[in-house]
Design an enzyme around this catalytic site. Structure first.
Site, PDB file in Angstrom:
ATOM      1  N   GLU A   1       7.509   7.377   8.535  1.00  0.00           N
ATOM      2  CA  GLU A   1       8.120   7.718   7.249  1.00  0.00           C
ATOM      3  C   GLU A   1       8.728   6.498   6.546  1.00  0.00           C
ATOM      4  OE1 GLU A   1      10.630  11.162   7.201  1.00  0.00           O
ATOM      5  OE2 GLU A   1       9.090  12.461   8.040  1.00  0.00           O
TER       6      GLU A   1
ATOM      7  N   GLU B   1       4.827  15.505  12.997  1.00  0.00           N
ATOM      8  CA  GLU B   1       6.118  16.210  13.040  1.00  0.00           C
ATOM      9  C   GLU B   1       6.020  17.503  12.254  1.00  0.00           C
ATOM     10  OE1 GLU B   1       9.752  14.201  11.849  1.00  0.00           O
ATOM     11  OE2 GLU B   1       9.068  12.334  12.777  1.00  0.00           O
TER      12      GLU B   1
HETATM   13  C1  NOJ Z   1      11.789  13.071   9.771  1.00  0.00           C
HETATM   14  C2  NOJ Z   1      12.048  11.970  10.744  1.00  0.00           C
HETATM   15  O1  NOJ Z   1      10.915  11.279  11.132  1.00  0.00           O
HETATM   16  C3  NOJ Z   1      12.888  12.404  11.927  1.00  0.00           C
HETATM   17  O2  NOJ Z   1      13.523  11.272  12.391  1.00  0.00           O
HETATM   18  C4  NOJ Z   1      13.837  13.504  11.516  1.00  0.00           C
HETATM   19  O3  NOJ Z   1      14.749  13.817  12.520  1.00  0.00           O
HETATM   20  C5  NOJ Z   1      13.021  14.717  11.164  1.00  0.00           C
HETATM   21  N1  NOJ Z   1      12.059  14.394  10.125  1.00  0.00           N
HETATM   22  C6  NOJ Z   1      13.836  15.917  10.744  1.00  0.00           C
HETATM   23  O4  NOJ Z   1      14.580  15.652   9.620  1.00  0.00           O
END
Ligand code: NOJ
Length: 442
Positions: free
Chosen positions: A163, A346
């Protein structure tokens, strides 16, 4: 039809959110260690100094992964644990830690899927102007090269960056570490991280490491609440400035004219050097897609307020829109004529504070189960339509340090007792275990 037997089922975390051991074994601080000590930045004034203590309890994590029966674990390396100064000297104790982690996973039949950069820049490099300094491209590829040469034989799946939007949030909006607020520098930082990604891909190919390499970019597709010209324009503007800033150059080979002309006229256009675009667009082996939801938007605040009354929402007040995963997969294929496999790197949801316990003492996270079941149905539809999706990683293995939300937003399918550091399965952990068994026909 349905998921094939070799589809990869996984769980995900990141170093800065679970490891703790912040000052142990010669680790240097990251920007989040420093940022979290600034009053008012993190909910509850907590820090990631201990988190889930995975630095000392990785065996517990492997046991829990095995309990669920996943094929793969997505984790990240803490750059400042293996290179406390960010460049130069390697820290043996840090390297040994990851050696033990990857060995334990491989012994348990769980494939490590490793991200090099999950938001935790060494503070030593921030002191040299961090992601804004173009030298970061060399710093990152030096670190990447070292990791590929040490772990290239034992890690089958690598991501350069997770991200990249987090750099913009950290350098332009000031909401994430390092907490700086300068639009032009934010744009430079997010450009530099994409170039650094490309340089790391080159380092990967040169190292002769086995396995595959990709990048993880999240998509939050905007959706017009009203069918009006203004709302449609808002959707375009936000899509361009958010996720397309990353997917356009990495998957498509260039920034859009819309983005470049707007940043130019706003005086915030970053410096783009010759050769940057081809580097950002280096061939990669897969695209890692993080997808959690869509984002309904309107220029009319009343329409937005009405929408949040009328829709289908979870207890945490986020919209329940499981088609988001299908939409995002379709979209990247349509926009970029994607020919590489996709992994959902994710997906998951959170409770605010603790979930209630059932009579058996197990946390009843029915909302999470509903969310996951919905997303997996839409994912299956995408797979059935022939989109090449190879795996799915649920975020997250356990409740952990959710950045500025501290320990208050809980994403885990295992609950973490932050006093005893024990982790116990919630209802969703049993559910995911049974789901995996079923699709594998066991
Ligand atoms: C995005 C991120 O990559 C991760 O670090 C975060 O905890 C999750 N999404 C949930 O917000």
């Amino acid at each position: 039809m349905g998921f094939k037997k070799d589809f990869i089922w996984g769980l995900a975390t990141s170093a800065g959110q679970v490891e703790g051991g912040a000052a142990d074994g010669g680790r240097g601080p990251s920007i989040w260690d420093v940022f979290s000590t600034v009053p008012g930045r993190i909910h509850g004034g907590v820090t990631p100094a201990v988190c889930c203590d995975s630095y000392h309890r990785f065996d517990r994590d492997v046991k829990n992964l095995s309990f669920v029966g996943v094929d793969s674990y997505r984790m990240s390396i803490s750059w400042s644990r293996v290179m406390p100064d960010g460049t130069g000297r390697l820290n043996d104790a840090g390297v040994d830690y990851y050696k033990r982690c990857f060995e334990a996973l491989n012994n348990a039949g769980i494939k490590p899927n490793v991200t090099l950069y999950h938001w935790d820049l060494p503070q030593a490099l921030e002191e040299k102007n961090g992601w804004v300094n173009r030298d970061v491209i060399g710093w990152f590829s030096e670190y990447a090269d070292k990791m590929f040469r040490i772990f290239g034989d034992v890690v089958p799946l690598w991501s350069t960056v997770n991200e990249p939007i987090a750099t913009y949030v950290g350098y332009a909006l000031g909401a994430f570490a390092p907490g700086r607020r300068n639009e032009k520098e934010g744009n430079q930082a997010r450009h530099n991280i994409l170039v650094a990604h490309g340089a790391a891909v080159d380092a990967f190919r040169a190292s002769g490491a086995k396995g595959d390499i990709g990048i993880v970019i999240d998509i939050w597709k905007r959706h017009a609440i009203r069918d009006t010209e203004e709302d449609r324009r808002l959707v375009i503007d936000q899509d361009e400035r958010n996720w397309k800033f990353y997917t356009d150059p990495v998957l498509g080979g260039s920034y859009s004219d819309y983005l470049l002309s707007h940043l130019q006229s706003e005086g915030t256009l970053m410096d783009i050097k010759d050769g940057d675009l081809p580097l950002m667009h280096r061939p990669i082996d897969f695209y890692g897609l993080n997808v959690y939801n869509r984002v309904p938007v309107s220029v009319d605040s009343r329409a937005a307020a009405d929408f949040s009354q009328g829709g289908n929402f979870l207890n945490n007040k986020t919209e329940y829109y499981p088609k988001a995963v299908y939409d995002a997969i379709r979209l990247v294929h349509e926009l970029y004529d994607l020919k590489i496999p996709v992994y959902i790197t994710e997906n998951g949801t959170y409770s605010i504070g603790e979930e209630a316990r059932g009579a058996d003492g197990v946390k009843e996270d029915g909302d999470r189960i509903r969310y996951l079941a919905g997303f997996l149905e839409w994912l299956e539809k995408a797979v059935d339509e022939g989109f090449d999706v190879r795996g799915y990683y649920l975020w997250s293995l356990m409740d952990n340090f959710e950045w500025t939300a501290g320990y208050n937003y809980r994403f885990g399918i295992f609950e973490t007792d932050f006093d005893t550091l024990e982790c116990r399965p919630k209802k969703s952990a049993y559910w995911y275990r049974d789901f995996i068994k079923k699709v594998k026909g066991q």
